[in-house]
Design an enzyme around this catalytic site. Structure first.
Site, PDB file in Angstrom:
ATOM      1  N   GLU A 120      11.340 -13.756   0.637  1.00 53.21           N
ATOM      2  CA  GLU A 120      10.486 -14.833   0.143  1.00 53.21           C
ATOM      3  C   GLU A 120      10.327 -15.997   1.107  1.00 53.21           C
ATOM      4  O   GLU A 120       9.263 -16.612   1.173  1.00 53.21           O
ATOM      5  CB  GLU A 120      11.018 -15.360  -1.201  1.00 53.21           C
ATOM      6  N   SER A 394      -9.754  22.909  -8.112  1.00 52.97           N
ATOM      7  CA  SER A 394     -11.183  23.247  -8.206  1.00 52.97           C
ATOM      8  C   SER A 394     -11.967  22.311  -9.105  1.00 52.97           C
ATOM      9  O   SER A 394     -13.198  22.412  -9.168  1.00 52.97           O
ATOM     10  CB  SER A 394     -11.340  24.675  -8.724  1.00 52.97           C
TER      11      SER A 394
END
Length: 883
Positions: A120, A394
């Site tokens: 941070e 497919s």
């Protein structure tokens, strides 16, 4: 020269004349100094003005700033409530009451502090509340990316933003944040600020502060967290909903954990071996215990809200959110998934399934099941597979065929389903096979799509163009095709990843006949005072595909008879009371199985597999394990709804036979019956037969892939795929005996040849011999590679004798020829009528012999009735051998 004293009455022109005569000193340096002086004055003025403006602005924005000493005091938060589409049933309540347990910094493991600082704010202990260089760097990066690509907030700023200020994104709020951060740094020590940060920051859900987060996610106090667990919790504050271990981005959370551990090594807070051990440590997250309906959908909605309105507003803003969820359809989806997953697990080792259903007319999500059970930790139940990229098999084919139809190909276009190597010269072989490992020869695009044949699909992708398909996919809402260099011809067989939600919504384009709507999950958002701040309004959809093309796809996918040759007439891709279009998909390694099907008013997609992407048992294809779920769901939710039919496509009238499903022409071929090959000029006429064959070439022989309706290609072989396609077609045609059991040969007769012709020589009679006796013996000498079968003797091209046994001499009585010169010829034949000839001239000088011919019966002047017939006749003749 000094200027003299002038009389006040001196004329102006006299002064001017004097000055013109007086030499002037150079003024260049004086002017430069004046310019510099002016610029310095202007800069000083600008600085003073800017400073004054800045202090006035700071005073203005600071006049209502809260006292940092009252940091922990805050307004009572209000819960956000998420409803179904009726606005009556609560799906989930994001609690306004935060769970917070205060903890002292000294009671925490050191690595919690260093993990937080590493990710941070690495300069936390050196800056004075904000990092000026970091702000400049972040600003430049964001300008380059034209978005908020990188943040610059320090731990102090984040604490101010979460504890005191609102999350609004304005410049004035940012300045307030900077001022308060600076003030806070003057009032509190660094450790005090870090303590307040760790006790204040939101970690997701209702957990605020590291202590509550530890209990919420791991069921233990923060003091008992391991290094691995601490790094995970430290990863959450950036986006608690997105990175939640109970959400859909657990993999990203773990990746961020590893990044934090690497940063801690980089900054010297832990050793590398400690980081590697922590990365391998198993993490046992405590399951969520909140009441929730449709949890995967709710978490998806919560994530959308957090991205748009911030975590804090979602947790505390008191929103009332009305979603698109149809609770009736959601309950049926849950029931069907819970019913079928155990069956699939037992038979195919498929432990999970996901389902999403959408109204194609609006794009509204009506039901969403991300996994079998959100709370099933054993199978990663909190993962929402509807939002996860998985290979579609497919089920991606309809999009490819749609682009081919758009380009000018037709559903009746003839392709050869024969094993083909699609690699161009120098590339690695690519030889796909069909699911049934069979070749089906010439098939139409309709049959190929309906039957989900792989080889014709790869050909169709080549014809449509990979980039064209990817462009179309983006128009239809797919977001997973960004790295285009990854994709080749395997794309049509599911060689890329898609998200079930986006994939299902793309099928909505077919259902809606070419129009795209973004998926919609939220109908309305009201604030805590009941004011509507956001509301869904039906917008004009975007046309992304031709209506005719969509109707062609709908017509094929709803044609059960077209798919029957592969799936059989009785399959799970139909509904008993209405037309429906459907397509399955299976990855070739059985990791994913799909079925997506639709009516004009409802589109549903189903995925089956394992959340950890492990392989299912062989045979676990979409038609067997996903289609039953799809059919069961659609049957139940469509009961009692109006039956809708798909609009038929307009008929196509292409000029080329191959685009109409016909082989372009027939050809008559002369075949040598002995060799079975093409006849030559040496083939005897009695050994020639004519046969009619269909001409067989690949599609690229007749069409230019970029202009299929245009003229025939001048040079088909110039297409890089032509040699491979043509080679495969000709190989298949030879092996299969295409066209009535035979194919026209390509080789020529090699039995009727000059080399095989017999050699024959007449040894008697002699050349130009004069024959005076009508009795003669023909003598020959002959050889032949295949042996001599017979010899024919001719006089003046009239066959007079034939010998069929060696030595082939023949005794002959000359008759029927006048005296004079005649051509005598002997023709030798082998078993297949290869012929050799010898000839000569001979002379006949034969005596005249009268012929005595008498009728013996019936006698002259006899009479007969009809009963006497048939009537026998007899006669006598001398020299019978001359008749």
């Amino acid at each position: 020269m000094p200027i003299p004293q002038l009389n006040k009455k001196l004329e102006k022109k006299q002064l001017t004349a004097y000055l013109e005569k007086t030499p002037r000193k150079p003024r260049k340096k004086k002017n430069l100094r004046k310019i510099i002086s002016t610029l310095i004055t202007a800069v000083i003025f600008l600085i003073l003005f800017s400073g004054l403006f800045f202090f006035v602005f700071v005073f203005w924005v600071s006049k209502d700033l809260p006292d940092p000493d009252r940091l922990i005091e805050r307004a009572v938060p209000l819960s956000t409530t998420i409803y179904d589409r009726t606005g009556q049933t609560i799906l989930y309540e994001v609690h306004g009451e935060k769970r917070r347990s205060m903890v002292e910094l000294q009671g925490l493991p050191e690595y919690i502090k260093w993990a937080t600082i590493s990710i941070e704010d690495k300069n936390f202990y050196t800056h004075q509340g904000f990092d000026f260089l970091r702000i400049i760097k972040a600003t430049l990066v964001n300008l380059i990316h034209l978005s908020k690509y990188q943040g610059a907030s320090t731990i102090t700023q984040q604490l101010i933003k979460n504890a005191i200020l609102t999350p609004e994104k304005t410049y004035s709020r940012k300045i307030k944040e900077l001022i308060l951060s600076w003030q806070m740094e003057r009032k509190f020590s660094k450790d005090e600020i870090l303590k307040m940060y760790l006790n204040e920051i939101p970690y997701g859900s209702t957990a605020y502060g590291i202590e509550s987060a530890a209990k919420n996610y791991f069921g233990k106090p923060a003091g008992g967290l391991s290094l691995a667990e601490a790094a995970v919790l430290t990863a959450l504050p950036k986006a608690p909903t997105y990175y939640s271990p109970h959400g859909n981005h657990k993999d990203e959370l773990l990746a961020r954990q590893k990044m934090i551990l690497d940063l801690m090594v980089k900054y010297g807070y832990i050793k590398e071996e400690e980081a590697e051990t922590a990365k391998k440590e198993p993490l046992n997250f405590k399951p969520p215990g909140e009441n929730i309906i449709a949890p995967h959908f709710v978490m998806y909605v919560k994530e959308l809200l957090s991205e748009k309105y911030s975590e804090k507003m979602v947790e505390e803003g008191g929103f009332k959110v009305t979603t698109t969820l149809d609770l009736y359809k959601q309950q049926i989806a849950d029931e069907v998934i819970k019913d079928w997953v155990p069956k699939n697990e037992k038979k195919y080792s498929a432990t999970n399934a996901a389902l999403v259903t959408i109204d194609p007319k609006t794009g509204q999500i009506l039901a969403m099941v991300g996994s079998r059970d959100y709370f099933d930790e054993e199978h990663d139940g909190n993962v929402n597979v509807t939002l996860r990229p998985r290979q579609p098999g497919s089920s991606f084919k309809p999009l490819v065929y749609a682009l081919a139809f758009k380009k000018g190909f037709t559903p009746e276009t003839l392709l050869f389903d024969v094993v083909t190597n699609f690699a161009v010269e120098g590339a690695k072989d690519y030889i796909p096979h069909n699911y049934d490992s069979q070749e089906h020869g010439p098939v139409t695009m309709r049959q190929a799509l309906a039957g989900s044949l792989n080889i014709p699909a790869v050909k169709t992708l080549y014809l449509a163009g990979v980039n064209n398909v990817l462009d179309q996919a983006e128009k239809m809402g797919y977001t997973t095709f960004t790295e285009r260099n990854r994709f080749g011809l395997s794309l049509v067989l599911g060689g890329a990843e898609v998200k079930l939600l986006e994939h299902t919504n793309a099928y909505s384009v077919f259902a809606r006949e070419g129009y795209y709507q973004m998926p919609v999950a939220i109908l309305k958002i009201e604030d805590s005072a009941g004011k509507v701040i956001e509301e869904y309004k039906e917008t004009r959809p975007t046309q992304v595909l031709d209506t005719q093309v969509c109707r062609q796809i709908n017509n094929i996918l709803s044609d059960n008879s077209a798919r029957a040759f592969i799936f059989g007439e009785n399959n799970y891709l139909t509904l008993p009371d209405r037309p429906v279009a459907a397509k399955t998909g299976t990855t070739n390694d059985y990791h994913d199985a799909w079925t997506i099907g639709y009516t004009p008013s409802l589109v549903t997609g189903v995925w089956v597999g394992n959340n950890d992407n492990s392989e299912m048992k062989r045979g676990a294809d979409g038609s067997k394990i996903a289609a039953p779920i799809w059919q069961n769901f659609m049957k139940r939710v469509l009961i009692g709804t109006p039956v809708e039919s798909f609009n038929p496509p307009a008929p196509t009238t292409p000029a080329k036979p191959i685009l109409k499903g016909e082989l372009p022409s027939t050809v008559m071929v002369k075949i040598d019956k002995a060799s079975g090959k093409l006849a030559t000029e040496l083939t005897p006429p009695n050994w020639i037969e004519e046969k009619q064959f269909k001409e067989v070439h690949c599609l690229l022989h007749y069409v230019n892939k970029d202009d299929p309706q245009g003229p025939l290609p001048e040079n088909p072989a110039s297409d890089p795929q032509y040699p491979r396609w043509e080679e495969a077609v000709q190989r298949w045609a030879r092996e299969s005996g295409f066209a009535k059991g035979e194919m026209p040969p390509t080789e020529y007769d090699d039995l009727h040849t000059k080399e095989n012709q017999p050699q024959v020589k007449l040894t008697y009679p002699l050349v130009n011999q004069t024959l005076t006796n009508d009795a003669i013996t023909f003598n020959v000498e002959t050889t032949a590679p295949r042996g001599v079968k017979r010899i024919e003797y001719y006089i003046d091209d009239k066959l007079v004798a034939e010998s069929i046994s060696a030595p082939f001499n023949y005794n002959y009585i000359i008759s029927g020829f006048d005296n004079g010169s005649h051509i005598f010829k002997a023709v030798a034949y082998d078993d297949i009528d290869n012929a050799g000839i010898d000839w000569m001239t001979i002379n006949f000088v034969l005596p005249e012999i009268p012929i005595d011919f008498k009728i013996l019966n019936p006698i002259n002047n006899s009479s007969f009735g009809k009963n006497n017939f048939p009537l026998p006749i007899s006669a006598s003749v001398n020299y019978l051998n001359k008749i």
